[in-house]
Structure formats: structure tokens, C-alpha cells
Design an enzyme around this catalytic site. Structure first.
Site, mmCIF file in Angstrom:
data_model
loop_
_atom_site.group_PDB
_atom_site.id
_atom_site.type_symbol
_atom_site.label_atom_id
_atom_site.label_comp_id
_atom_site.label_asym_id
_atom_site.label_seq_id
_atom_site.Cartn_x
_atom_site.Cartn_y
_atom_site.Cartn_z
ATOM 1 N N HIS B 260 0.831 -1.208 0.000
ATOM 2 C CA HIS B 260 0.000 0.000 0.000
ATOM 3 C C HIS B 260 0.871 1.267 0.000
ATOM 4 O O HIS B 260 0.721 2.149 -0.850
ATOM 5 C CB HIS B 260 -0.910 -0.033 1.235
ATOM 6 C CG HIS B 260 -1.806 1.155 1.367
ATOM 7 N ND1 HIS B 260 -3.127 1.124 1.019
ATOM 8 C CD2 HIS B 260 -1.579 2.413 1.800
ATOM 9 C CE1 HIS B 260 -3.671 2.317 1.218
ATOM 10 N NE2 HIS B 260 -2.739 3.111 1.710
ATOM 11 N N GLU B 261 1.780 1.334 0.934
ATOM 12 C CA GLU B 261 2.624 2.530 1.028
ATOM 13 C C GLU B 261 3.541 2.662 -0.180
ATOM 14 O O GLU B 261 3.880 3.773 -0.602
ATOM 15 C CB GLU B 261 3.424 2.538 2.331
ATOM 16 C CG GLU B 261 2.581 2.501 3.612
ATOM 17 C CD GLU B 261 1.488 3.571 3.674
ATOM 18 O OE1 GLU B 261 1.662 4.651 3.074
ATOM 19 O OE2 GLU B 261 0.442 3.310 4.308
ATOM 20 N N HIS B 264 1.809 4.623 -2.787
ATOM 21 C CA HIS B 264 1.964 6.067 -2.558
ATOM 22 C C HIS B 264 3.360 6.543 -2.976
ATOM 23 O O HIS B 264 3.515 7.565 -3.637
ATOM 24 C CB HIS B 264 1.777 6.392 -1.068
ATOM 25 C CG HIS B 264 0.361 6.302 -0.578
ATOM 26 N ND1 HIS B 264 -0.646 7.075 -1.087
ATOM 27 C CD2 HIS B 264 -0.210 5.544 0.401
ATOM 28 C CE1 HIS B 264 -1.793 6.808 -0.451
ATOM 29 N NE2 HIS B 264 -1.552 5.871 0.455
ATOM 30 N N GLU B 290 -4.505 7.782 -3.024
ATOM 31 C CA GLU B 290 -5.042 6.531 -2.496
ATOM 32 C C GLU B 290 -5.364 5.561 -3.632
ATOM 33 O O GLU B 290 -5.290 4.341 -3.449
ATOM 34 C CB GLU B 290 -6.278 6.832 -1.644
ATOM 35 C CG GLU B 290 -6.649 5.734 -0.685
ATOM 36 C CD GLU B 290 -5.628 5.502 0.422
ATOM 37 O OE1 GLU B 290 -4.699 6.340 0.613
ATOM 38 O OE2 GLU B 290 -5.723 4.458 1.094
#
Lengths: 495, 495
Positions: B260-261, B264, B290
Site C-alpha cells: 500500500h505505502e 503512494h 489513495e
């Protein structure tokens, strides 16, 4: 009038907070920053320097300074520090200050790579640039100032307020003959302390170094220890961080670097909390700072009783390492040998390393030595002073980070710190009759308290020399350091 | 005119660099800062905010803006971003901006301690303070602005330019019925995917998470991975850092947080390097951000083919963990269960978590809900939506960091990001016929390139919605996400 002082101090507090931010950015660069972020970081550092420069030279500060007239001791010291910073900032154009920040941020990485690759020439263009910028800054600072027009003096004044190059030279002259004589006696002595043998696990070194940091008064809730290419201490007040380094074959490198940086950190952490984030809320000068790191590292940390305690700790943690009794261990810890590296140097050679750098950097700044000739000048001088030829640049002119980051005028403060440490240790011993028993038990509480009470808590309330004089009860001089060294090494080497 | 633009941009570049510094200070606070430095850090953050606020609202910026008239696309976007920031800064008094920075820096630590101790009441006074400050800010921003006087809209606009609370509510309305119906079908299904069993060494988790980060396109030379209480991504350009966390019993927590990170981070790292340290040099909005994290985590990372590759990696690294075939592993990775924690939630429940927060924070900001009543409002709503009673505050209103740091209006962007990810995945699939084979081989190169080429490189050159529309070739809508979820979970749960 109180309003003017309050306005000045509110502004100064924010500036102090921003200086902490800039300092943390430097810490980050040495410990955490991703490799390819160097260029972006240069821009960030330059932007921070622009902010700080604008704040320090803010016309409102000039206006407040012209109106304020403090009478009380603390207020006087705060205003004097602000005035100093204001006058300095007015002399250095913002463009130059930012360019120095940007270039020195970048050049540090270039230096590190050149050092790793033994490639002096790849570093020289950057060093040229740094030297040119710092000379320009030194000339700007020297113009019309108290420093009397000497740009090296002006730079030195940044690190050791009030000190001049001539005074440094006099200090070295006072030390050199007895140091050289001591060195010769030691090298001529048949006594050759054993070296450590074996390997010392990195994790165990780090664990012991954390223990040592706490023994020497490091508050780990207000600091942290990381590893970096070179050990340093960064920050003030409640966020004071140190770094150390680990060499598996040489645990003393890690352990004594940690004690050294702990001395710096305990100074910053020991400043009166009323001074937090104010102009006087940090160490008063690099020389006084160095007195705190060196007294911990040497006079206390390399003492006969403390090394006995350390010997036990090391045996417990590392097992056998070729040395079987505390007396021999004490001699090993204090082994004198003409090594290449300043930071790993014994107490006898240390100041000879500094003298070499002082003479070279003063010549560089004065225009009497070019960057192109620096390496041969270094190597010639090293051979002359140490009797050994430099074998590779990382053992020569590439060993220290200082010049790459523009720290010209910084080196002499190391020797000044040693001199101050000698004076402080004399006073501390006199005040603490139980010191040796404490040291032998690894108990540093009374010594830490003494240093805090008599020196550290004052921060920059007094000038550097006054700070030392108040703690020692007498003016600083070279005698105590030399007496201490002669006694200690005479005992070890049997003369 | 070119001179005016150049002056404006030079100023903006320095501001962007200082924003990076402030961001790094936040990163440091979550990863490195010593425990007792919190109060000092609050002062440092406030000082940085003061600097940034003064720069953003600098009268010279207003003057340049009144004179500049860009025609070219990039220049127009830069100026629009600067104007937005200038107008925002003019509305918020410096005193308020600095107080928010100081208080939210401190409150984060207070929240973390309250969460660790399950002590809601010890957090409430701080939360009251944060809510009051943010309401004041929201009202200041809403006054006379495009946001039409609604302070929640004004705050939302900080994270998702152009989006309103009413639009968020419409988005949730479009999603909720089909999500709730899907949830009910799944919970009624007799199929119950197995849970993982066993223990998963922290070091091995971290090693695998680093591998995953690289698979998903994280450039480790321009970033770093640390552990923190909650995973996050920080920074732009060449210094983009992420954090993850490790739970020995639940490797998916670490692995999917990292993916997830990384989404980003890869967005920030993928922005055109020409935009480095400029107003458009980062992600355009939190919703688009996101979309990048969620498409990596879910549409790609939790896909049937990619989980097959991950299954092999996990077997190699952790040995047996109670699941023996990839089909079962795929179901386990995507197991739907009404858990307490948003960040650990499955894709079906995730947006229900967000809706709960959206309604509560909008009521808080609108004055329809008090901080004192927040916990019971949370718990009532959770029971209603999830059919489970909250058992402890860390599983309820204390679970997220957001409100403690003043991030009101941020939560809806998570769901918006999911919706965008659904649209992007539809377009990406259509463009990459070999995607499933790539995923099954742990090969994300083509997908990363597609995302970079079609979206990431633009940074904030276009508005958020336009950014998505350009990448997808059609306006974003809820359909693709819902279709994807129904197909995926229908296949897993057999309906």
C-alpha cells in the site's frame, strides 16, 4: 522596554527552534537519507539557510537591539548572543550563505565517495569550491569587524568566540615541546603494550556502548544512538542525538567514540532547561564542548580505575581477547603509536594531528596553499611530525569530514578542548576525593553531577573562557594537561 | 512577464523545499524521535509552520500573482497551485496555523499513549483542543471562499481540491447498497476461507516486504523503509520514505501495508523530475494518491495470479502455515470478516469503515456531535454497520491517528481512492492483455510503467478528476469498483 525584550526573545526562540530543525536535517543526511536524495537535500539545506539568514538579519531584530538595554545576567547574555548573530548575518550576503549550505551539503557525499575510493582528484574540484566560498565568507566576516581583518580569525570566532589564530598558535607553541619530548620518550621505551586480539561482535559492541553512554550520563529518553561513517553529536535540549561506528577488530573505536559523543550530548542535555530553545541554550563554544567529550573519553574513560571496570565488562561480553589483567588492559587502552587517523589517535599524538590541520587550513584560507598542493603538503608534514609516510588518502587528507563541509577554523578547538579538559580534571579531582573508587565501580554519577553543576548547566550564559575559569577556579592553561599526560604515560611506559 | 514568473517560481521552489523539510520532521517524529522530545518538537513544528505560512502569504507573492499571466500548460498549473496556496494562507491567521502545528504535533503522542492504555478520557481534552482549532480553521477557510461557507467542505478541499461533502455523500450513497448486499451474501455463504496459522519471524517479514516494495516499483535509492506505529508515506521527489509494521501472527499486515505505502511512494517517485521541488511536483490529491496505493494493494496485490506468486514466496520464506494450495491462499488473503480495524479490513468492509468516520467527523465539525459523545456515537454506529460491539477503544475511536493530528476531511479520500482504483484497473487491464501472466510471475514492470506513464508522471499538472479521466479514458464512476468486487468475491464465495 520589557516588551522589546520579549519581542526579541520570541523571535529568537523561533530562530533557535528552526536551527534545531536544520541541525536535524544534517543528522538525517548522515544517518538516514537515501543515497540519491543528495541533490534535493542540498536545495532543502539552502532553503533552510535562507530562512535562518533572513531571520537573523531581520531589520526588526536590528530595531529591537537598538532599543533593548538588559540589566540582568541572563537577559544580557541572550541579547549579546542575538547581537552577535545579527551582526554576523549582516556581513554575509544571503546568496553566499545559501550557496555555502547547498554546496557543503552536496560536497559531503562527494568527499565520502572519494574517501571510499581513495580518489583525491575526484574531490578536489568540490573542495576548491568550498574553499573559495569559505574564503569569501571569511573576508566578508573579517571586514570591519573585531576580528581585525583576518579571515581565518573570523572563521575561528564562529566556533570559539573571542579566540584568534595567533592565540591558537601560542597554545600550540605551549604544548608542542613537552608533547614531542613525551612522544620521543614513549617511542624509545622498551615497554610495548599488547594489542587486542580476536573479533568483537558488532551487536555486543553496540550494547556495551549504550551502557557506556548511560554511565556517562546520556539521557536516552532525550536522545538516540545510531551508526554513521563518522561519530558526531547533533541537537540541543530534549533532542540530542549521537552516532558511533563499529569496527569488528577494534572495539575501542566504537566504545570510546560513544563515550566521546556522550560527553558532547551530556553537555547539551545538561544545560538549564530554562534556556531551552533560546540563544544561550546550548554549549558555549566548540572548545568547551570538546572539553566535555575529551574529559569523558580520556581523563575519566581512559583512567586506570575506569579501564579496570571496563576490562571486566569486556571480558563478560566478549570472552577472551588476549589480555589477562587490568594493568595490561590499561596500558593497551592507552597504547601510544603514530597512527594515521586523528579520531583513533592516542592522547599524546592527538594534538600533533590537530597542529598539522591548523597550519594547513590557515595556509589554505590565507591563500598561501592551494587545494591542488594540499595532499603533498599534508603528506610532507605528516612524515615530518609522525615519522611515517601516508599510505593512502583515506589515511591522509581525506580522513576528516570537516573541510568538505566548510569547517575551517574548527580543528584548533579540539586541542583547546583537551587543554580545558586538563584544567577541569584537576579541579574535579580536587573536589571529588572518592573519584577513583567511583570510576573503578563504573559509577560516574558524582563526576557527571560535578560537570553539570559547575559547567554544563550554564550553556552559553558566560563566555567560553569564563565558563572554564568559573568551573576550575582558575584561568585555563596548558600545565594541567601536560602534567596529567606526563604522569599517566610515565607510569605506563616506565619513566 | 517572464521575470515575474521566474521570481514567483524561485520563491515557490524554496517553499516546496521547506515543505519537504517540515514533512521530514513529521517522519522523524513517527520513526526516530526520542520519547521526551515531544514538547520541543511541537515548538519546532510550529516554527516551521510559521515560516511556511509567512512564505505562502508573502505580499510579494500576491504582487507577482497579480502580474503574471501564464499561457503554457505547466506554467498555468504552477501558478494556479501557488494562487490556491496564497489565498488559503491569507484566510488562516499565522497564529492559528502555528497553534495547529504545535498542538497536533503534541497530541499525536498523547493519542498514541491513550491508545496503548485504552484510555479514551486521557485523550479527550486534547481532541477537544484539536477539534476547536480545526473548526476555527475550517470557518476561516470557508468564509467568502468557493467552498460556499461550509467548513467541512473547506477542509475536504485541502485533501481533494474541488470535492465537497455533498459529493462525498453522493459517492457513498452510490456505493453503499451494493456493498452492503455483497457483504450480506458473503457472510451468508457457507464458504469460510481458512486463516493463516503459525508464527512469522519479524526479520523474514521485513525482508519479504522489501522485496514486495521493489516489485511494486519502489526506488530504494530514493527512499527507505522503517517500522512505525502506523504505516505511512512521506516526502516527494528523491526522498520518499515509507513505514510499515510487523505483527508476528499476521504477516499480511506487514506485507500489504508495505505494498500500500509503496503505491503512494511510487506515485511521488514517478512524478516528472522536471517538476521536482515545484508546486506541482507531488501527488495531486489524497484521493488520487489513495488510488495508487489501493490499486497496488488490492486490484494487483490481492489478485488471484499475484497471490499465487506470493504463496510461493511465503512458503519459501516461512515454511508451512496451514494452507496448501494457491486457490485456498487467494481466498485467505481476501477473507471477508467484520473486523474492528480499518487498515486491516477486507475490501468489502473497508468503505463501510470510511463511511462511519465521514459521518462522525462531519457531525463533529458541524457542531452536531461533541467530542464527549464521540465514543458512544462510534460504538453505536459500529454495532449497527458491522453487527459487532466494539470491545476496547483501540479497536474503536482510538484506532486511527487522523483526528489526533487534525486530519478532518481526509477519510472520504480513502473511498474516493478505491473508486478511482476500480476505474484505473479497468483501463489498465484493457491495455495490458498479458497482465495476469505478469502478476503470476511477480512481474509488475508493465503495470508500474502504465501507471507512471498514464498518471504518476503528471504530478499535480491536472486536477484530480482530470488526472483520473485522462488515465482511464472516461469519467470516474462507482461502477468499475463494484463490478470488480462482486466478480472477485462472487468467485471466492461461490455465488
Amino acid at each position: 522596554m520589557a516588551d522589546v525584550y520579549d519581542a526579541l526573545m520570541a523571535h529568537a526562540r523561533e530562530t533557535a527552534a528552526l536551527e534545531q530543525v536544520a541541525g536535524r536535517l544534517s543528522w538525517d543526511q548522515e544517518t538516514m537519507m537515501p543515497r540519491d536524495a543528495a541533490e534535493q537535500r542540498g536545495e532543502e539545506m539552502a532553503a533552510m539557510e535562507g530562512v535562518l539568514h533572513a531571520r537573523r538579519s531581520d531589520p526588526r531584530v536590528g530595531d529591537w537591539l537598538s532599543k533593548v538595554d538588559p540589566v540582568e545576567l541572563v537577559a544580557k547574555a541572550q541579547v549579546a548572543k542575538i547581537r552577535r548573530s545579527y551582526e554576523r548575518a549582516l556581513k554575509v550576503p544571503a546568496r553566499l550563505a545559501q550557496e555555502i549550505a547547498r554546496v557543503t551539503s552536496l560536497s559531503q557525499g562527494i568527499w565520502a565517495e572519494a574517501r571510499a575510493n581513495e580518489a583525491v582528484t575526484s574531490f578536489l574540484p568540490t573542495l576548491e569550491q568550498v574553499v573559495a566560498l569559505k574564503r569569501e565568507e571569511g573576508q566578508a566576516l573579517a571586514s570591519g569587524g573585531k576580528a581585525g581583518g583576518d579571515s581565518y580569525d573570523a572563521m575561528l570566532d564562529d566556533y570559539e568566540p573571542g579566540m584568534t589564530g595567533a592565540e591558537c598558535a601560542a597554545m600550540f607553541d605551549a604544548l608542542r615541546p613537552r608533547l614531542v619530548a613525551l612522544r620521543e620518550k614513549i617511542l624509545a621505551s622498551p615497554r610495548k603494550p599488547a594489542a587486542l586480539t580476536g573479533s568483537f561482535g558488532a551487536d555486543a559492541q553496540i550494547r556495551l556502548s549504550r551502557r557506556l553512554a548511560m554511565v556517562f550520563g546520556y539521557d536516552m529518553q532525550r536522545g538516540r544512538i545510531d551508526t554513521a561513517v563518522h561519530p558526531f553529536c547533533s541537537g540541543s535540549g530534549d533532542d540530542v542525538r549521537i552516532t558511533t561506528r563499529v569496527a569488528e577488530g577494534d572495539p575501542f573505536n566504537c566504545l570510546y567514540s560513544t563515550i566521546h559523543e556522550t560527553g558532547h550530548a551530556a553537555y547539551e542535555q545538561g544545560v538549564d532547561s530554562d534556556f531551552l530553545l533560546t540563544p544561550i541554550g546550548g554549549g558555549v563554544s566548540m572548545g568547551v564542548h570538546e572539553s566535555q567529550s575529551r574529559i569523558c573519553e580520556n581523563q575519566l574513560g581512559r583512567s586506570r580505575p575506569f579501564t579496570e571496570w571496563l576490562f571486566g565488562e569486556m571480558r563478560d561480553r566478549f570472552g577472551e581477547f588476549g589480555i589477562t589483567d587490568p594493568e595490561e588492559f590499561f596500558a593497551t587502552v592507552n597504547r601510544v603509536a603514530p597512527g594515521y587517523i586523528r579520531t583513533e589517535s592516542d592522547e599524546v599524538h592527538y594534538n600533533l594531528h590537530v597542529m598539522l590541520r591548523f597550519d594547513l587550513e590557515r595556509a589554505l584560507m590565507g591563500g598561501d596553499l592551494t587545494v591542488a598542493d594540499l595532499e603533498s603538503a599534508w603528506n610532507d608534514r605528516f612524515l615530518k611530525d609522525f615519522g611515517v609516510a601516508v599510505d593512502k588518502p583515506s589515511n591522509g587528507m581525506l580522513q576528516d569530514v570537516h573541510w568538505s563541509v566548510g569547517l575551517f577554523g574548527y580543528f584548533p578547538t579540539y586541542t583547546l578542548g583537551n587543554l580545558y579538559a586538563g584544567c577541569l580534571f584537576k579541579a574535579l579531582r580536587a573536589d571529588l576525593p572518592g573519584l577513583d573508587q567511583d570510576l573503578a565501580a563504573g559509577e560516574m554519577g558524582a563526576a557527571n553531577d560535578w560537570l553539570r553543576e559547575n559547567l554544563r548547566r550554564h550553556g552559553a550564559l558566560y563566555g567560553p573562557r569564563e565558563t572554564i575559569t568559573r568551573a576550575c577556579g582558575e584561568e585555563p592553561s596548558a600545565g594541567p594537561l601536560l602534567d596529567y599526560l606526563e604522569a599517566k604515560f610515565g607510569a605506563i611506559y616506565g619513566f
